[in-house]
Design a protein around this motif. Structure first.
Motif, mmCIF file in Angstrom:
data_model
loop_
_atom_site.group_PDB
_atom_site.id
_atom_site.type_symbol
_atom_site.label_atom_id
_atom_site.label_comp_id
_atom_site.label_asym_id
_atom_site.label_seq_id
_atom_site.Cartn_x
_atom_site.Cartn_y
_atom_site.Cartn_z
ATOM 1 N N ASN A 123 0.648 3.394 3.558
ATOM 2 C CA ASN A 123 0.725 2.931 4.945
ATOM 3 C C ASN A 123 -0.443 2.030 5.304
ATOM 4 O O ASN A 123 -0.315 1.152 6.156
ATOM 5 N N SER A 174 0.521 -1.404 3.797
ATOM 6 C CA SER A 174 1.579 -2.105 4.527
ATOM 7 C C SER A 174 1.172 -2.478 5.940
ATOM 8 O O SER A 174 1.846 -3.277 6.593
ATOM 9 N N GLU A 206 1.215 -0.329 8.395
ATOM 10 C CA GLU A 206 1.938 0.513 9.345
ATOM 11 C C GLU A 206 1.010 1.471 10.083
ATOM 12 O O GLU A 206 1.189 1.728 11.267
ATOM 13 N N ARG A 255 -0.760 -0.349 12.886
ATOM 14 C CA ARG A 255 0.126 -0.626 14.023
ATOM 15 C C ARG A 255 0.409 0.639 14.822
ATOM 16 O O ARG A 255 0.502 0.600 16.053
ATOM 17 N N THR A 290 6.442 -3.522 0.720
ATOM 18 C CA THR A 290 5.971 -2.137 0.770
ATOM 19 C C THR A 290 5.739 -1.610 -0.635
ATOM 20 O O THR A 290 6.541 -1.863 -1.549
ATOM 21 N N LEU A 337 5.881 4.318 14.590
ATOM 22 C CA LEU A 337 5.877 2.980 15.157
ATOM 23 C C LEU A 337 6.807 2.862 16.358
ATOM 24 O O LEU A 337 6.992 1.790 16.905
#
Length: 399
Positions: free
Chosen positions: A48, A51, A53, A56, A232, A394
């Motif tokens: 994560n 990527s 993520e 975010r 990813t 997310l």
């Protein structure tokens, strides 16, 4: 509740901070992992981080918390806080780690926003941070107490007593306490964390739903192999489990956590899942069947094909055990004959949904967004729609 002075400052600066926060979070993580490499190695999900993520999700949670403090000063965003607290507890987060995050996060804010961060602005956002951190610390302490463990002491050895290949991509690992101690109880829909040693010396952690509890001792987790894509990375932990873990091995597993759990009421239930999200559905269905529940149960599942659909047989058997249950399954690419109206993406428009239905969603974000939007359009209140996200959240659904 924010002080009046801080509320005015946060309201005035929220657009600037929220607009820059996706620039702030990578700087924050860079600073924190430079000072504490063990956090990236042994606590945070490296996939994560790679990527983006996790950055975010952090950005979204901080901005959402500040916005909620301004828009609803008389109440806390407990739904969001509960979700984060359960995730934190499942990996053993403790109160002494919050000052570390604070130090590097505020250093990153100052670096990115520069002169815009006056002492007054810094003090106001400091208040936001500690309101959020204090609420999470208290919630996590309650979760540890409820689990009967000391703060952060969530890990136990579990022996693998069986392994089932559900599909070419999904394997079920049957677990039993290696120390012969009683298994901690769990509520249908909860998950455990699994911590594994990787070849480079890291100890990475991932969460998996408890897909079944066949007796008072064993616990089952079902793990999908995750292939990498152009954007990813491949699943470090899931693939390691598939490739290395066999019957007789011992895994390090947490006590159960998770706030998306089946309620104890009698209202109708919608269980909507896609892909490996079926693990949560199967756990809830098994509980309903084993307790002889008279509730109306509607199951919706979407998958790529029959061959990738884990627990196909179990779904039919459990639905048949319930007096008022039905299942609706969609396949994008059916392997054989399959009704045209059940081919492609899941479509709930033709399903009769009772007004007082309570919905539980688990699967990829696009699937859950589509199902939730459909339910809202049909008048299902947001408070009756629950969802589970594995990995960074997310999607901050309305409470």
């Amino acid at each position: 509740m924010l002080s009046a002075k801080s509320a005015d400052i946060v309201r005035a600066t929220l657009p600037a901070v929220a607009g820059a926060i996706e620039d702030i979070t990578p700087v924050f993580y860079g600073k924190m992992f430079s000072a504490h490499p063990e956090l990236l190695r042994d606590l945070f999900n490296r996939g994560n981080q790679a990527s983006g993520e996790q950055a975010r999700a952090l950005a979204g949670s901080i901005a959402a918390f500040a916005r909620m403090l301004l828009e609803h000063p008389d109440r806390r965003p407990d739904v969001m806080l509960s979700r984060i607290a359960h995730k934190h507890a499942s990996v053993g987060i403790t109160a002494d780690q919050y000052p570390i995050v604070h130090r590097h996060l505020f250093a990153a804010i100052a670096e990115v926003l520069g002169d815009a961060i006056t002492p007054e602005v810094a003090a106001a956002w400091d208040e936001v941070y500690w309101l959020m951190a204090g609420a999470l610390i208290a919630a996590e302490a309650r979760l540890y107490a409820q689990a009967g463990v000391a703060d952060g002491d969530v890990w136990r050895p579990w022996k693998v007593v069986g392994r089932l290949e559900e599909t070419p991509e999904v394997t079920t690992f049957m677990l039993r306490p290696a120390d012969r101690a009683p298994s901690p109880p769990f509520r249908p829909g909860q998950y455990v964390s699994v911590r594994v040693p990787l070849p480079d010396g890291a100890n990475q952690i991932r969460q998996y739903s408890l897909s079944c509890a066949p007796n008072g001792t064993d616990r089952w987790i079902s793990v999908k192999r995750v292939a990498g894509t152009a954007t990813t990375p491949a699943g470090e932990v899931s693939n390691w489990l598939h490739d290395n873990v066999r019957e007789g091995d011992v895994l390090t597993v947490s006590v159960p956590f998770g706030d998306t759990v089946l309620d104890d009421g009698q209202s109708p239930v919608l269980l909507a899942s896609a892909g490996i999200g079926c693990t949560q559905t199967i756990s809830m269905l098994a509980h309903l069947a084993n307790t002889g529940s008279p509730r109306r149960v509607i199951v919706v599942h979407a998958d790529r094909s029959q061959d990738t659909h884990a627990f196909r047989t179990e779904l039919d058997l459990l639905v048949a055990k319930l007096p008022d249950a039905q299942a609706h399954v969609w396949y994008e690419r059916p392997a054989g004959e399959w009704p045209a109206e059940r081919t492609g993406l899941a479509d709930l428009s033709g399903i009769d949904l009772p007004q007082d239905v309570r919905a539980y969603l688990c699967g990829p974000l696009p699937f859950m967004r589509a199902v939730r939007s459909h339910l809202l359009d049909r008048g299902v209140p947001p408070s009756r729609i629950h969802y589970e996200v594995f990995g960074p959240d997310l999607w901050l659904a309305d409470a």
